[in-house]
Design an enzyme around this catalytic site. Structure first.
Site, short mmCIF file in Angstrom:
data_model
loop_
_atom_site.label_atom_id
_atom_site.label_comp_id
_atom_site.label_asym_id
_atom_site.label_seq_id
_atom_site.Cartn_x
_atom_site.Cartn_y
_atom_site.Cartn_z
CB ILE A 551 6.86 -8.29 10.02
CG1 ILE A 551 6.35 -9.28 9.01
CG2 ILE A 551 7.80 -9.30 10.96
CD1 ILE A 551 7.03 -10.81 8.19
N GLY A 552 4.70 -6.31 8.64
CA GLY A 552 4.61 -4.76 7.43
C GLY A 552 3.39 -4.92 7.15
CB ALA A 553 1.55 -2.66 6.23
N GLY A 554 0.94 -5.19 4.02
CA GLY A 554 0.33 -5.68 2.62
C GLY A 554 -0.83 -5.14 1.86
CD GLU A 555 -3.73 -4.17 -2.86
OE1 GLU A 555 -5.17 -3.72 -3.52
OE2 GLU A 555 -3.64 -5.48 -4.00
CG PHE A 556 -5.44 -7.97 0.01
CD1 PHE A 556 -4.15 -8.39 -0.60
CD2 PHE A 556 -7.21 -7.36 -0.97
CE1 PHE A 556 -4.60 -8.22 -2.33
CE2 PHE A 556 -6.64 -7.62 -2.37
CZ PHE A 556 -5.61 -8.11 -3.07
CB VAL A 559 2.87 -9.21 6.64
CG1 VAL A 559 3.65 -9.86 5.77
CG2 VAL A 559 2.36 -8.60 5.03
CG ASP A 670 5.94 -5.48 -9.43
OD1 ASP A 670 6.16 -5.03 -10.13
OD2 ASP A 670 4.80 -5.56 -8.29
#
Ligand code: ACK
Length: 873
Positions: A551-556, A559, A670
């Site tokens: 469903i998405g891209a995280g920093e690591f 996702v 943040d």
């Protein structure tokens, strides 16, 4: 005999009879003392004793009855007539009264008081002596009838003495006063005369009283009955109608009966004091302020029921206090209440650590139930209790002791506030079975362990053959779960997932055990980051997870969304963050650091960590799944689709989550709509708890002159300038999130550069109000953007403020007025207003936006007036 002629009146001081009469006056005085006033229901037409002047009576013949001057016990003169012609033959002495009006009475009474001499006591054989006299009457409409003849008088009676007196009595000075009463009726004329005929007795007529009887005016059953003269017939009952007294109303037509004796008999019907009045001492008295009477049938004024009041007299009902209600169908005697208590509570599933309950909405909730509060504590340990708030009518209390009794009480909350707690319901958790006493379990355990070992081997083998997210999320893991469905039975830990709508608080000795009491522990303080993650996060077996899609891209790493099946629980959706292959040890530590932080939080508005997968690869962080993803994207996609209350509801949730974090001593740094997740119920949860907080992962974060990476548009000036990150700087960011929410995901400060934003904010400019934004919300934003961080509201104040607005939606109707909303790009809060500038260029220069002058001119905004007309559109 007739009153022959109108001549002579009886002289006031005639010559006394020889021998004994001289003693009569003295004796009369003694007798007079026994005279009594007439009873109240008798109306005197004549009382000879009270007539001060001439009675106007006529004696005939003149030497018969004579008036003697006497005084009563008060030495007031009284009229006494006497005659004593006992020595002479053929006496016929008449005493005629004056005309007596009957005043409308048709039956009259004559009371005579007299003394009479015992003939035997007279010296010498008195053959002529009499011991009686006669009384007559003659009716006439006026005084003209006085000249009538004797034989026209109608005899009433012969009057004899009950007691006559002798010489001896005279010697003893004991006078025997006789009282005789006769009545006459029916009378048909306006008045009458009386006549007393002596035929040779020795009499002193001390008083003559003529009266009629009446039933006196009376109030009975709140009806007034007038003075009523009795009927002509001695056995007659007169029916009389009553009139309801002031402030009363007829219940049934009031009637009574007046007897010939002047007594009221047989009351029928009645009146009742009308609403607002009560009966007291036969009157209707007004209900005082604070009291009311709803209907004539209520017995008396009652104190206003609980939580109601009235400031007026004669109230027929009381008004409910603020926040208290009474249904229209409720009687006014009913207390105004907040919701009524929950009455039926049923136990559901019970385990050794948890008790599930369900209940029914109260019958009379007095409005829409906003939530329930469930209080529970271990029996006899009431000082330490837990409160769960839930929007559902069922909860599971977990973390309980095995085999222990717990007491539950539930109350509902509506806009009116909390209702009363239900009665106590007591349920027991299941006991733990002692190993020795549960021999029957042994074979099962043996088989389970054996099967478990075999399956574990299979799983390890399988996992070693590749990791789900390395090969892309989805089919591979799904397939695995399908291929090895039996793997799920022994999955990981079991921790009741708290309903996102629930809020849980613990209390001890009356004090809330604030989450803040348990402070956030920075995972950096652990030498071994692995220890931190296992302290705060549960390890999940990878086999319990079914990954469905990216469903998405995280920093690591990616996702994914997927499903988690834990032992004894239903499978539920989760989000899975993965750590990409080839990670460094630091990356692993930072990645899991977020779980170490998230795992310390337990709040409905903080993203909930289900657990981590660290014992196999890929390393994963598993959290609750938020169907609507990140808030900024969601709002942009649904521009203008929500009511203000829905938007405020989202803000309330975020503020509540932030309050929790600040209570825990955690500064987010943040906070932005992109870091808020929103579920299908529009519940917002704060997420993104990066460990390093250098905000590497935030594309919005920019390097500051001091080298830190900071999301400038969301960050408070002091945090940008000298890295002063506090809950107060989180409040500034929260104000920006408010702005993002109210403008449906608009980018704060639009396309201004970070540098321009910093300068504008430094110079006191603030974002203008979003379109159609309630003034109260914009004011709250401005409060969050106070330069002095100590002047900014605290998160608990923000939550209370939003609660107040939600409870009183009309307060959200006042929108920021259109002209003040966006008369310029930024609203100036410095003392220098835009009106002080002569040109648009000068103004833009002053706010360090001079480079935009050309764009303004090209678009026709060449004067400050034109700029003032600019709207957000
Ligand atoms: O806007 P989105 O759909 O919501 O895209 C981002 C993406 O993953 C990268 O962060 C989504 N996301 C992150 N955590 C969750 C979660 N717990 N539930 C649902 N979506 C999530 C986020």
């Amino acid at each position: 005999m007739g009153p022959r002629g109108t001549g002579g009146r009886a002289g006031r001081a005639g010559a006394p009879a020889p021998g004994w009469t001289c003693l009569l006056p003295l004796l009369l005085c003694t007798a007079l003392r026994s005279l009594r006033a007439s009873p109240g229901s008798e109306v005197n037409l004549l009382d000879s004793r009270t007539v001060m002047g001439d009675l106007g009576w006529i004696a005939y013949p003149k030497n018969g009855w004579e008036e003697i001057g006497e005084v009563d016990e008060n030495y007031a003169p009284i009229h006494t007539y006497q005659v004593c012609k006992v020595m002479e033959q053929n006496q016929n002495n008449w005493l005629l009264t004056s005309w007596i009006s009957n005043e409308g009475a048709s039956r009259i009474f004559i009371e005579l008081k007299f003394t009479l001499r015992d003939c035997n006591s007279l010296p010498g054989g008195l053959g002529t002596c009499k011991e009686t006299f006669n009384m007559y009457y003659f009716e006439s409409d006026d005084e003209d009838g006085r000249n009538i003849k004797e034989n026209q008088y109608i005899k009433i009676d012969t009057i004899a003495a009950d007691e006559s007196f002798t010489e001896l009595d005279l010697g003893d000075r004991v006078m025997k006063l006789n009282t005789e009463v006769r009545d006459v009726g029916p009378l048909t004329k306006k008045g009458f005369y009386l006549a007393f005929q002596d035929v040779g007795a020795c009499i002193a007529l001390v008083s003559v009283r003529v009266y009629y009887k009446k039933c006196p005016s009376v109030i009975r059953n709140l009806a007034r009955f007038p003075d009523t003269i009795t009927g002509a017939d001695s056995s007659q009952l007169l029916e009389v109608s009553g009139v309801c007294i002031n402030h009363s109303v007829t219940e049934e037509a009031p009637k009574m009966h007046c007897s010939a004796e002047g007594e009221w008999l047989v009351p029928i019907g009645k009146c009742l004091c009308k609403a607002g009045y009560e009966e007291k001492n036969n009157t209707c008295q007004v209900c005082r302020p604070g009291f009311f009477k709803a209907s004539p049938h209520s017995p008396s004024c009652s104190k206003c029921p609980p939580h109601s009041y009235t400031l007026d007299e004669a109230s027929t009902s009381c008004l409910c206090e603020e926040h208290y209600f009474r249904k229209e169908s409720d009687p006014p005697t009913m207390a105004c209440t907040t919701p009524s208590p929950v009455s039926s509570v049923k136990k559901g599933k019970i385990t050794k650590n948890s008790i599930s309950l369900s209940w029914q909405e109260p019958d009379r909730p007095n409005g829409i139930i906003l939530e329930y509060e469930i209080k529970y504590f271990e029996k006899d340990q009431e000082t330490s209790y837990t409160i769960i708030k839930s929007k559902e009518t069922a909860i599971t209390a977990d973390g309980l002791k095995p085999g222990a009794a717990y007491v539950f009480q539930i109350r509902a909350r509506t806009a009116a506030g909390y209702g009363g707690f239900s009665r106590r319901f007591e349920f027991e958790t299941s006991p733990v079975l002692a190993a020795s006493s549960d021999q029957s379990q042994i074979p099962i355990i043996v088989v389970s362990v054996t099967v478990g070992v075999i399956l574990l081997a299979v799983v390890i083998g399988f996992l070693l053959s590749g990791s789900c997210c390395d090969h892309g999320c989805g089919w591979a893991s799904s397939l695995r779960a399908v291929a090895y469905p039996s793997l799920t039975w022994r999955c990981g830990y079991s921790k009741a997932k708290q309903d996102p709508e629930e809020e849980k608080m613990h209390f001890h000795n009356g004090h809330i055990k604030l989450p803040g009491v348990r402070t956030y522990i920075d995972p950096h303080t652990y030498e071994d980051p692995n220890q931190a993650v296992h302290e705060f996060a549960k390890e999940i077996e990878a086999s319990c997870i079914t990954i469905e899609r990216v469903i998405g891209a995280g920093e690591f790493g990616e996702v994914c969304s997927g499903r988690l099946k834990l032992q004894g629980k239903r499978e539920f959706p989760v989000a899975i963050k993965t750590l990409k292959v080839g990670y460094t040890e630091k990356q692993r530590r930072d990645f899991l650091g977020e779980a170490s932080i998230m795992g310390q939080f337990d709040h409905p508005n903080i993203i909930h960590l289900e657990g981590v997968v660290t014992k196999s690869k890929p390393v994963m962080i598993v959290t609750e799944y938020m169907e609507n993803g990140s808030l900024d994207t969601f709002l942009k996609k649904n521009d203008g689709q929500f009511t203000v209350i829905q938007l405020v509801g989202m803000l309330r949730g975020i503020a509540s989550g932030m309050k929790y974090l600040s209570d825990m001593g955690y500064v987010h740094r943040d906070l932005a709509a992109r870091n808020i997740l929103i579920n299908s119920n529009l519940v917002c949860k704060v997420s993104d708890f990066g460990l390093s907080r250098v905000l590497e992962d935030d594309p919005e974060a920019a390097y500051t002159t001091r080298g830190g990476k900071i999301p400038i548009r969301w960050t408070a000036p002091e945090a940008i300038a000298f890295r002063k990150f506090t809950s107060a700087s989180d409040v500034w960011s929260y104000g920006i999130v408010m702005w993002e929410v109210m403008s449906y995901g608009e980018r704060p400060y639009w396309e201004m550069t970070n540098q321009d934003v910093i300068k504008a904010v430094e110079e006191g400019y603030r974002l203008p109000s979003p379109m159609d934004c309630p003034a109260a919300l914009y004011q709250l934003m401005l409060d969050c953007w106070q330069k002095d961080r100590n002047s900014r509201p605290k998160f608990d104040e923000i939550v209370s403020m939003l609660d107040k607005l939600i409870r009183n939606p009309s307060s959200l109707k006042t929108l920021v007025n259109a002209s003040s909303r966006v008369s310029n790009l930024l609203v100036e809060h410095s003392p220098v207003g835009s009106g002080a500038y002569r040109s648009v260029g000068e103004w833009l220069e002053a706010i360090k936006m001079g480079r935009y002058t050309e764009i303004f001119m090209e678009n026709g905004y060449s004067s400050m007036d034109a700029v003032a007309q600019v709207t957000l559109e």
